[in-house]
Motif scaffolding. Structure first.
Motif, PDB file in Angstrom:
ATOM      1  N   GLY A 149       0.821  -1.207   0.000  1.00 37.04           N
ATOM      2  CA  GLY A 149       0.000   0.000   0.000  1.00 37.04           C
ATOM      3  C   GLY A 149       0.850   1.250   0.000  1.00 37.04           C
ATOM      4  N   PRO A 150       0.264   2.396   0.373  1.00 40.20           N
ATOM      5  CA  PRO A 150       0.967   3.685   0.310  1.00 40.20           C
ATOM      6  C   PRO A 150       2.215   3.764   1.184  1.00 40.20           C
ATOM      7  CG  PRO A 150      -1.401   3.998   0.580  1.00 40.20           C
ATOM      8  CD  PRO A 150      -1.145   2.548   0.777  1.00 40.20           C
ATOM      9  N   HIS A 151       2.316   2.913   2.190  1.00 38.31           N
ATOM     10  CA  HIS A 151       3.474   2.953   3.081  1.00 38.31           C
ATOM     11  C   HIS A 151       4.514   1.881   2.739  1.00 38.31           C
ATOM     12  CE1 HIS A 151       1.293   5.850   5.470  1.00 38.31           C
ATOM     13  NE2 HIS A 151       0.278   5.005   5.578  1.00 38.31           N
ATOM     14  N   SER A 152       4.311   1.193   1.617  1.00 38.25           N
ATOM     15  CA  SER A 152       5.247   0.159   1.176  1.00 38.25           C
ATOM     16  C   SER A 152       6.243   0.766   0.194  1.00 38.25           C
ATOM     17  CB  SER A 152       4.475  -0.982   0.498  1.00 38.25           C
ATOM     18  OG  SER A 152       3.444  -1.487   1.326  1.00 38.25           O
ATOM     19  N   LEU A 153       7.209  -0.042  -0.206  1.00 40.35           N
ATOM     20  CA  LEU A 153       8.142   0.344  -1.261  1.00 40.35           C
ATOM     21  C   LEU A 153       8.419  -0.877  -2.132  1.00 40.35           C
ATOM     22  CD1 LEU A 153      10.129   2.292  -2.657  1.00 40.35           C
ATOM     23  CD2 LEU A 153      11.885   1.523  -1.033  1.00 40.35           C
ATOM     24  N   GLN A 177       5.048   0.762 -13.397  1.00 41.72           N
ATOM     25  CA  GLN A 177       3.893   1.607 -13.692  1.00 41.72           C
ATOM     26  C   GLN A 177       2.605   1.048 -13.075  1.00 41.72           C
ATOM     27  OE1 GLN A 177       3.248   1.787 -17.946  1.00 41.72           O
ATOM     28  NE2 GLN A 177       3.438  -0.423 -18.191  1.00 41.72           N
ATOM     29  N   HIS A 178       2.526  -0.255 -12.930  1.00 42.35           N
ATOM     30  CA  HIS A 178       1.318  -0.863 -12.375  1.00 42.35           C
ATOM     31  C   HIS A 178       1.230  -0.615 -10.866  1.00 42.35           C
ATOM     32  CE1 HIS A 178       0.677  -2.735 -16.234  1.00 42.35           C
ATOM     33  NE2 HIS A 178       1.856  -3.322 -16.170  1.00 42.35           N
ATOM     34  N   PHE A 179       2.344  -0.709 -10.161  1.00 40.69           N
ATOM     35  CA  PHE A 179       2.359  -0.377  -8.736  1.00 40.69           C
ATOM     36  C   PHE A 179       2.128   1.126  -8.537  1.00 40.69           C
ATOM     37  CE2 PHE A 179       5.031  -4.240  -8.894  1.00 40.69           C
ATOM     38  CZ  PHE A 179       4.382  -5.015  -7.937  1.00 40.69           C
ATOM     39  N   HIS A 180       2.766   1.920  -9.364  1.00 40.37           N
ATOM     40  CA  HIS A 180       2.647   3.380  -9.276  1.00 40.37           C
ATOM     41  C   HIS A 180       1.189   3.814  -9.435  1.00 40.37           C
ATOM     42  CE1 HIS A 180       3.820   7.575  -9.688  1.00 40.37           C
ATOM     43  NE2 HIS A 180       3.213   7.637 -10.868  1.00 40.37           N
ATOM     44  N   ALA A 181       0.496   3.204 -10.397  1.00 42.71           N
ATOM     45  CA  ALA A 181      -0.910   3.547 -10.640  1.00 42.71           C
ATOM     46  C   ALA A 181      -1.791   3.176  -9.454  1.00 42.71           C
ATOM     47  CB  ALA A 181      -1.403   2.849 -11.901  1.00 42.71           C
ATOM     48  N   ALA A 182      -1.357   2.204  -8.651  1.00 46.22           N
ATOM     49  CA  ALA A 182      -2.115   1.769  -7.474  1.00 46.22           C
ATOM     50  C   ALA A 182      -1.753   2.581  -6.226  1.00 46.22           C
ATOM     51  CB  ALA A 182      -1.879   0.284  -7.225  1.00 46.22           C
ATOM     52  N   GLY A 183      -0.904   3.594  -6.387  1.00 44.50           N
ATOM     53  CA  GLY A 183      -0.545   4.441  -5.254  1.00 44.50           C
ATOM     54  C   GLY A 183       0.542   3.863  -4.363  1.00 44.50           C
ATOM     55  N   ILE A 184       1.285   2.881  -4.870  1.00 50.61           N
ATOM     56  CA  ILE A 184       2.361   2.247  -4.095  1.00 50.61           C
ATOM     57  C   ILE A 184       3.684   2.897  -4.497  1.00 50.61           C
ATOM     58  CG2 ILE A 184       3.563   0.079  -3.614  1.00 50.61           C
ATOM     59  CD1 ILE A 184       0.907  -1.337  -4.454  1.00 50.61           C
ATOM     60  N   PRO A 185       4.464   3.422  -3.560  1.00 45.91           N
ATOM     61  CA  PRO A 185       5.755   4.030  -3.900  1.00 45.91           C
ATOM     62  C   PRO A 185       6.685   3.037  -4.586  1.00 45.91           C
ATOM     63  CG  PRO A 185       5.109   4.621  -1.667  1.00 45.91           C
ATOM     64  CD  PRO A 185       4.146   3.560  -2.125  1.00 45.91           C
ATOM     65  N   ALA A 220      19.326   2.175  -0.447  1.00 41.32           N
ATOM     66  CA  ALA A 220      18.546   1.803   0.735  1.00 41.32           C
ATOM     67  C   ALA A 220      18.574   2.926   1.767  1.00 41.32           C
ATOM     68  CB  ALA A 220      19.075   0.507   1.335  1.00 41.32           C
ATOM     69  N   ALA A 221      19.717   3.583   1.930  1.00 39.95           N
ATOM     70  CA  ALA A 221      19.823   4.688   2.886  1.00 39.95           C
ATOM     71  C   ALA A 221      18.983   5.887   2.442  1.00 39.95           C
ATOM     72  CB  ALA A 221      21.282   5.086   3.045  1.00 39.95           C
ATOM     73  N   ARG A 222      18.895   6.098   1.136  1.00 40.92           N
ATOM     74  CA  ARG A 222      18.189   7.267   0.610  1.00 40.92           C
ATOM     75  C   ARG A 222      16.676   7.044   0.546  1.00 40.92           C
ATOM     76  NH1 ARG A 222      20.195   8.557  -5.082  1.00 40.92           N
ATOM     77  NH2 ARG A 222      22.145   8.166  -3.938  1.00 40.92           N
ATOM     78  N   TYR A 223      16.256   5.851   0.124  1.00 40.54           N
ATOM     79  CA  TYR A 223      14.833   5.611  -0.132  1.00 40.54           C
ATOM     80  C   TYR A 223      14.198   4.612   0.827  1.00 40.54           C
ATOM     81  CZ  TYR A 223      15.944   7.852  -4.594  1.00 40.54           C
ATOM     82  OH  TYR A 223      16.357   8.735  -5.560  1.00 40.54           O
ATOM     83  N   GLY A 224      15.007   3.889   1.581  1.00 37.18           N
ATOM     84  CA  GLY A 224      14.489   2.847   2.452  1.00 37.18           C
ATOM     85  C   GLY A 224      14.638   1.485   1.804  1.00 37.18           C
ATOM     86  N   ARG A 225      14.615   0.455   2.632  1.00 40.29           N
ATOM     87  CA  ARG A 225      14.695  -0.913   2.135  1.00 40.29           C
ATOM     88  C   ARG A 225      13.310  -1.364   1.686  1.00 40.29           C
ATOM     89  NH1 ARG A 225      18.171  -4.263   6.469  1.00 40.29           N
ATOM     90  NH2 ARG A 225      18.398  -5.725   4.713  1.00 40.29           N
ATOM     91  N   ALA A 226      13.263  -2.144   0.642  1.00 39.94           N
ATOM     92  CA  ALA A 226      12.008  -2.435  -0.044  1.00 39.94           C
ATOM     93  C   ALA A 226      11.294  -3.655   0.520  1.00 39.94           C
ATOM     94  CB  ALA A 226      12.268  -2.640  -1.533  1.00 39.94           C
ATOM     95  N   ASP A 227       9.967  -3.558   0.568  1.00 37.44           N
ATOM     96  CA  ASP A 227       9.128  -4.703   0.933  1.00 37.44           C
ATOM     97  C   ASP A 227       9.141  -5.754  -0.173  1.00 37.44           C
ATOM     98  OD1 ASP A 227       7.732  -3.527   3.441  1.00 37.44           O
ATOM     99  OD2 ASP A 227       7.499  -1.981   1.911  1.00 37.44           O
ATOM    100  N   LEU A 228       9.282  -5.270  -1.420  1.00 32.25           N
ATOM    101  CA  LEU A 228       9.360  -6.163  -2.570  1.00 32.25           C
ATOM    102  C   LEU A 228      10.458  -5.648  -3.490  1.00 32.25           C
ATOM    103  CD1 LEU A 228       8.291  -8.466  -4.425  1.00 32.25           C
ATOM    104  CD2 LEU A 228       6.676  -6.803  -5.384  1.00 32.25           C
TER     105      LEU A 228
END
Length: 410
Positions: free
Chosen positions: A99-103, A116-124, A159-167
């Motif tokens: 969701g919106p708090h994921s990466l 683009q598919h994640f972006h369109a769903a509001g996922i960073p 990872a330091a700049r954007y955070g570590r990713a959930d996926l």
């Protein structure tokens, strides 16, 4: 073959898997202004490590000379591949509760075909793409993209700049990296403590079964099984917890990977695919040998067909200008006398010439204009997508030709 160190274990690689001779880089398309210039050909001599069984090419051509600003492979030009990416995005969003708090971070994100598919769903999202030209196309879609190669250092910085990713997703990139140890360390750095990494790549077992030797080219530094992928990922304490067998690219794997410290259970599919590989002989060096004879048959059959068509006064055109097609044409020694032109849906390739063979590339409409007797389909792995697109060839009695896994005329 000349020895070089294995990318996993460092042992000298001295045993030949298959030798395809010399070929130019498969994506080094030539503009008309350079078609009479000299080209550099590099060996396509694939070896296998006797110790860890990784099938691999030596790094004859550095990755930063392949994935340049002029690199013209755009994933979005395949509707099949974009639809494949959309289904993956929808599934991962649901299964992981994104969701919106994921990466979501994709390595080798190309023109944003997946993100683009994640972006369109509001996922960073974050794309990591070394080729500036295709990265620009992603940025124009609003896909946040860093133009860089992934390694341990860049993975930590991102990872330091954007955070570590959930996926973290890596589609058709695991075979494309010459420094496998550094790349795996970069993946581990990007992945959140309890995150999921998925890697898709052509399965060596299917390559051998389907005689798909045209997928061997300088962009592909290694050819993987579950066994060798496990060994590479273990270098950074990553573990394969699940595996899917896909029909993309002639037969691919999608590995589900976690940090070993996260303690996830390993699903039964991992052992099942390992057993298939072992039964196919891919847990021994000897089981990899003999592929060269199958390669020769494909070459001879295609040449006999094209020479026979020419003698009968039949016309032949190509469809597609994929990297795999350039491996096939250069290995077979096919030039414009047997294949006067090919076409491609990608406008960035129009007016260019194929590397090595210097066969011109035209828009797809050229086929309808010239009405060839045969159309040689070079991206045979997209057959289900391409056959309906070319159904109009039957209007004048034309036929489609697929060279792999065996010569087929329909």
């Amino acid at each position: 073959m000349a020895s070089h160190p294995c990318r996993i274990c460092g042992s000298p690689v001295q045993t030949t898997f298959v030798d395809l001779g010399m070929s130019p880089p498969c994506e080094a398309f030539l503009p008309a202004s350079r078609v009479d210039d000299g080209e550099t050909f590099y060996p396509l001599h694939v070896g296998i490590c006797d110790r860890c069984l990784l099938v691999q090419l030596p790094e004859c051509l550095p990755a930063d000379e392949i994935f340049t600003e002029e690199y013209v492979y755009f994933s979005s030009y395949s509707k099949f591949w974009v639809a494949h990416a959309r289904r993956y995005a929808e599934r991962m969003t649901t299964e992981l509760g994104l969701g919106p708090h994921s990466l979501v971070t994709e390595v080798a994100s190309n023109d944003g075909y997946l993100l683009q598919h994640f972006h369109a769903a509001g996922i960073p999202v974050l794309g990591v793409e070394p080729s500036g030209g295709v990265a620009k196309a992603a940025l124009e879609k609003g896909i946040r993209t860093e133009v860089t190669f992934l390694g341990a250092e860049t993975g930590q910085e991102l990872a330091a700049r954007y955070g570590r990713a959930d996926l973290v997703a890596g589609n058709n990139v695991f075979a494309h990296v010459p420094d496998l140890r550094d790349f795996v360390a970069g993946l581990a750095a990007l992945l959140a403590e309890d995150g999921l990494l998925t890697l898709e790549f052509p399965h060596l077992m299917r390559l051998i079964e389907g005689r798909q030797y045209d997928t061997i080219y300088h962009e592909h530094f290694q050819y993987l099984t579950v066994l060798t992928a496990q060994r590479a990922l273990a270098l950074s304490d990553l573990v394969v917890v699940d595996v899917e067998q896909l029909n993309t690219h002639g037969g691919s794997l999608r590995l589900h990977v976690r940090h070993a410290a996260a303690g996830h259970a390993i699903g039964p599919a991992v052992a099942e695919v390992l057993a298939l590989e072992e039964a196919a002989g891919l847990h021994t060096v000897e089981g990899h040998l003999g592929f060269a004879r199958a390669v020769d048959k494909i070459k001879f059959d295609l040449l006999e067909f094209l020479i026979g068509a020419a003698r009968e006064g039949k016309t032949v055109a190509g469809y597609g200008a994929p990297g795999k097609g350039n491996t096939l044409l250069n290995h077979c020694g096919i030039r414009a006398d047997l294949l006067p032109y090919t076409v491609d849906i990608n406008p960035h390739k129009h007016g260019m010439f194929l590397p090595g063979t210097h066969i011109p590339i035209h828009p797809v409409e050229r086929i309808r204009e010239t009405r060839p007797d045969y159309v040689l389909v070079l991206p045979w792995n997209l057959r289900t997508e391409i056959e309906p697109q070319l159904s109009y060839v039957a209007e004048w009695g034309g036929r489609l030709v697929f060279p792999i896994p065996e010569l087929t005329v329909i």
